[in-house]
Design a protein around this motif. Structure first.
Motif, PDB file in Angstrom:
ATOM      1  N   GLU A   7      90.499  14.041  63.725  1.00 45.21           N
ATOM      2  CA  GLU A   7      89.733  13.549  64.874  1.00 45.21           C
ATOM      3  C   GLU A   7      88.856  14.649  65.456  1.00 45.21           C
ATOM      4  OE1 GLU A   7      90.562  11.359  69.203  1.00 45.21           O
ATOM      5  OE2 GLU A   7      92.208  11.777  67.800  1.00 45.21           O
ATOM      6  N   ALA A   8      89.425  15.858  65.498  1.00 47.41           N
ATOM      7  CA  ALA A   8      88.632  16.981  66.011  1.00 47.41           C
ATOM      8  C   ALA A   8      87.458  17.289  65.082  1.00 47.41           C
ATOM      9  CB  ALA A   8      89.526  18.206  66.161  1.00 47.41           C
ATOM     10  N   LYS A   9      87.684  17.184  63.782  1.00 49.25           N
ATOM     11  CA  LYS A   9      86.595  17.416  62.828  1.00 49.25           C
ATOM     12  C   LYS A   9      85.487  16.382  63.005  1.00 49.25           C
ATOM     13  CE  LYS A   9      89.524  19.537  59.264  1.00 49.25           C
ATOM     14  NZ  LYS A   9      90.071  19.379  57.897  1.00 49.25           N
ATOM     15  N   LEU A  10      85.899  15.108  63.138  1.00 49.17           N
ATOM     16  CA  LEU A  10      84.900  14.051  63.324  1.00 49.17           C
ATOM     17  C   LEU A  10      84.157  14.227  64.643  1.00 49.17           C
ATOM     18  CD1 LEU A  10      86.900  10.933  62.049  1.00 49.17           C
ATOM     19  CD2 LEU A  10      85.068  12.145  60.878  1.00 49.17           C
ATOM     20  N   GLU A  11      84.906  14.694  65.659  1.00 50.43           N
ATOM     21  CA  GLU A  11      84.261  14.940  66.944  1.00 50.43           C
ATOM     22  C   GLU A  11      83.225  16.059  66.800  1.00 50.43           C
ATOM     23  OE1 GLU A  11      83.537  14.293  70.987  1.00 50.43           O
ATOM     24  OE2 GLU A  11      84.805  13.140  69.600  1.00 50.43           O
ATOM     25  N   PHE A  12      83.585  17.075  66.045  1.00 52.17           N
ATOM     26  CA  PHE A  12      82.657  18.185  65.843  1.00 52.17           C
ATOM     27  C   PHE A  12      81.426  17.739  65.057  1.00 52.17           C
ATOM     28  CE2 PHE A  12      81.118  21.743  63.278  1.00 52.17           C
ATOM     29  CZ  PHE A  12      80.851  22.679  64.266  1.00 52.17           C
TER      30      PHE A  12
ATOM     31  N   ASN B 158      80.302  14.749  64.923  1.00 55.17           N
ATOM     32  CA  ASN B 158      79.658  13.648  65.657  1.00 55.17           C
ATOM     33  C   ASN B 158      79.299  12.497  64.710  1.00 55.17           C
ATOM     34  OD1 ASN B 158      78.534  12.128  67.664  1.00 55.17           O
ATOM     35  ND2 ASN B 158      76.845  13.530  68.121  1.00 55.17           N
ATOM     36  N   GLU B 159      80.290  12.023  64.011  1.00 56.25           N
ATOM     37  CA  GLU B 159      80.080  10.906  63.090  1.00 56.25           C
ATOM     38  C   GLU B 159      80.502   9.575  63.713  1.00 56.25           C
ATOM     39  OE1 GLU B 159      81.661  11.543  59.234  1.00 56.25           O
ATOM     40  OE2 GLU B 159      80.521  13.369  58.885  1.00 56.25           O
ATOM     41  N   LYS B 160      80.448   9.504  65.028  1.00 55.47           N
ATOM     42  CA  LYS B 160      80.768   8.254  65.703  1.00 55.47           C
ATOM     43  C   LYS B 160      79.647   7.247  65.481  1.00 55.47           C
ATOM     44  CE  LYS B 160      83.287  10.643  69.408  1.00 55.47           C
ATOM     45  NZ  LYS B 160      83.336  10.883  70.872  1.00 55.47           N
TER      46      LYS B 160
ATOM     47  N   SER C 130      76.229  18.649  66.589  1.00 55.31           N
ATOM     48  CA  SER C 130      76.420  17.936  67.852  1.00 55.31           C
ATOM     49  C   SER C 130      75.532  16.703  67.948  1.00 55.31           C
ATOM     50  CB  SER C 130      76.137  18.876  69.030  1.00 55.31           C
ATOM     51  OG  SER C 130      74.792  19.323  69.009  1.00 55.31           O
TER      52      SER C 130
ATOM     53  N   ASN D 119      74.094  13.167  66.619  1.00 53.90           N
ATOM     54  CA  ASN D 119      74.708  12.059  65.890  1.00 53.90           C
ATOM     55  C   ASN D 119      74.296  12.077  64.417  1.00 53.90           C
ATOM     56  OD1 ASN D 119      74.520   8.915  64.982  1.00 53.90           O
ATOM     57  ND2 ASN D 119      76.246   9.268  66.364  1.00 53.90           N
TER      58      ASN D 119
END
Length: 393
Positions: free
Chosen positions: A196-201, A203-205, A277, A279
């Motif tokens: 989750e932290a990797k995805l947050e970094f 920014n693959e939301k 950072s 998207n």
């Protein structure tokens, strides 16, 4: 006279022989004391007595007999000890069998010659004075029920102590499995938090509405550089009445008003595309816009090479052919940009462009670019680390 002297010497030797013979520890020969030795030397001048090898053989024979006797005695003692051990083992086995039979009679409540699961549960709870779960009793039954009929016969039954030991072993195994499951759960939770932290970094939301709109702006870069192929269509007499053409003309004038606008746009998009950072959709379109702009160079190269080849052959490319080629290229560019814009507005990556989209995906940061400590390592640095590791090996 010789006979008397001979008899005297032999008698003296015989009297002292019983106390006088000793064995030298450093020699295998038998020695005589000095008195006997002097008598022997007197007589030896006349005639030799029995050779020394005869006495040595006599002594060795007696020593061998003693050793054989000791070996035989030890063998008998070993046989006796084995017999006693076997007797003790047999006695112990009989005692265990009797104890198991007594326990079996107590557990066999209905006296049907076998102990069911329910009877085993009742008997163990009574003997051990503790409550046992049905699951644990079923596990015990599986261990000792060698026939697999769901009940214990007399030959399958064991003592209460063995049942207790097996219960303790099952409890230890259950604790071990529970500890492993807890450790695995904790590990998975940590991996989930790290992912989750990797995805947050990265920014693959899912892109927001503003991200979708911003993601189509990078395609203005290849559109501006591709207007050269649309000069015939956009320069038509009635093109000035088209608002789309007017907007393009204004954007192109603004684009060309910036010195080195092409280089500025290229480096700006390339720099921003590396910022995790932003998207992912926006970064993807930035990279793809750069590749599309680079791809626009090849049609111009083909036109130049074609004109050169035809000219060297004594011919020339007609104006109509040049205009047709430019119009086709401009149409393909517009269709490509329209596909990218529509997909981006729908929140989907426009990754279906042949060759170009695959190249863009290879340049996009992924979770694989994180090291074991969770630190982000770009592809260029990771390649350098891999080369260093190979050199060390």
């Amino acid at each position: 006279m010789n006979q008397i002297s001979k008899a005297t010497v032999i008698a003296a030797m015989a009297i002292s022989a019983t106390d006088a013979f000793v064995t030298n520890p450093n020699s295998a020969r038998v020695q005589l004391p000095s008195t006997c030795a002097n008598n022997f030397m007197v007589y030896s001048q006349q005639r030799s007595i029995l050779p020394s090898s005869s006495a040595t053989r006599l002594y060795n024979a007696e020593d061998d007999d003693a050793q054989d006797s000791e070996i035989e005695r030890l063998k008998k003692m070993a046989a006796k000890l084995r017999a006693e051990a076997a007797s003790l083992e047999a006695e112990k086995a009989n005692q265990l069998a009797e104890a198991a039979e007594r326990a079996f009679r107590r557990f066999d409540i209905n006296s049907d010659g076998e102990v069911s699961v329910a009877e085993l549960k009742i008997g163990l709870e009574k003997e051990l004075k503790t409550e046992i779960s049905d699951k644990r009793v079923q596990e015990l039954m599986k261990v000792f029920d060698t026939s697999g009929d769901g009940a214990l016969q007399l030959d399958e039954f064991v003592t209460v102590d063995k049942f207790r030991n097996q219960l303790e072993a099952l409890a230890r195994e259950e604790k071990r499995l529970a500890a492993e499951a807890q450790a695995e759960k904790k590990r998975q939770e940590q991996e989930a938090l790290l992912a989750e932290a990797k995805l947050e970094f990265l920014n693959e939301k899912a892109p927001s509405n503003s991200d979708k709109i911003v993601s189509i702006l990078p395609y203005l870069f290849p559109l501006m550089d591709g207007l050269q192929y649309g000069r015939f269509l956009l320069g038509a007499e009635d093109a000035g009445a088209n608002p789309f053409v007017v907007i393009l003309a204004l954007l192109y004038a603004l684009y060309r008003s910036i010195p080195f606008s092409g280089f500025v746009a290229f480096f700006a998009l390339n720099f921003l595309a590396g910022n995790p950072s932003i998207n992912r959709l926006v970064r993807f379109n930035m990279q793809q816009a750069i590749f599309l702009d680079i791809a626009l160079f090849f049609p111009s190269l083909l036109i130049g090479l074609g004109s050169l080849i035809v000219g060297s052959a004594g011919g020339s490319v007609t104006k109509l052919a040049g205009e047709l080629f430019s119009d086709v290229m401009f149409g393909v560019l517009l269709l490509t940009l329209a596909y990218c814009a529509v997909s981006s507005l729908l929140g989907q990556e426009p990754d279906k462009i042949p060759l170009i989209s695959d190249s863009v995906k290879d340049r996009m940061p992924t979770i694989d670019m994180f090291d074991n400590d969770g630190r982000f390592v770009p592809s260029s640095e990771r390649d350098g680390e891999d080369d260093d590791n190979k050199d060390k090996k």
